[in-house]
Motif scaffolding. Structure first.
Motif: not given
Ligand code: FAD
Length: 141
Positions: A16-25
């Motif tokens: 969840a957290g890593t996908t959110a970070a990737e999406t934000l970038r």
């Protein structure tokens, strides 16, 4: 009022957290992203842990991301960093070692956890393990 690039803090670097970070970038090339985990690893596949335990899968196949992947995307990954408090009035995340991370938006993606076994005789008994993390699995092995 001075403007600044948006500051995102994410607690938990699971899927969840890593996908959110990737999406934000992808959506915002200028924002700052701090991705914080108390575990020592970049994202790995928790669902693969039973097969790693069985010896069917090597550790490298359990890993999904490496540190370089985060650097390439300017995602600041902080491992072995336990978040102990969130001050929502001041919008600051505080870690066990006293680091402060101010945020404009915070995602708590801290997942679930297994409670220690609480039955008579369990307290203080050796070799009772949870089975949630890669380190749990290595300990069981
Ligand atoms: C052994 C096992 C097998 C599984 N098999 C399946 C399956 O077959 N199918 C399926 O659908 N699901 C399965 N699951 C469940 C699946 O792994 C979870 O649903 C998924 O990992 C949840 O992802 P997440 O990103 O929300 O949280 P998590 O993967 O739990 O990641 C959360 C992260 O946040 C960190 N964290 C928590 N609190 C703090 C804090 N205060 N400070 C810093 N970091 C913190 C945690 O250490 C963790 O690294 C399995 C789980 C396990 C343990």
């Amino acid at each position: 009022m001075a403007t600044h690039d948006k500051r995102y803090v994410i607690i938990g670097n699971g899927i969840a957290g890593t996908t959110a970070a990737e999406t934000l970038r992808k959506l915002d090339p200028n924002c700052s992203i701090h991705l914080i985990t108390n575990e020592p690893y970049p994202l790995y596949n928790r669902v693969s842990l039973p097969r790693f335990l069985q010896g069917v899968l090597p550790e490298q196949k359990v890993m999904i991301r490496d540190f370089a992947w985060h650097e390439q995307r300017r995602i600041c990954l902080l491992t072995e960093t336990l978040v102990t408090a969130v001050n929502t009035d001041e919008r600051v995340v505080v870690t066990e070692s006293g680091q402060h991370f101010p945020y404009d938006a915070l995602l708590i993606a801290s997942g679930g956890w297994a409670k220690p076994l609480q039955v008579p005789g369990a307290a203080g008994t050796k070799h009772i393990y949870n089975f949630v993390t890669l380190d749990d699995t290595k300990t069981i092995i």
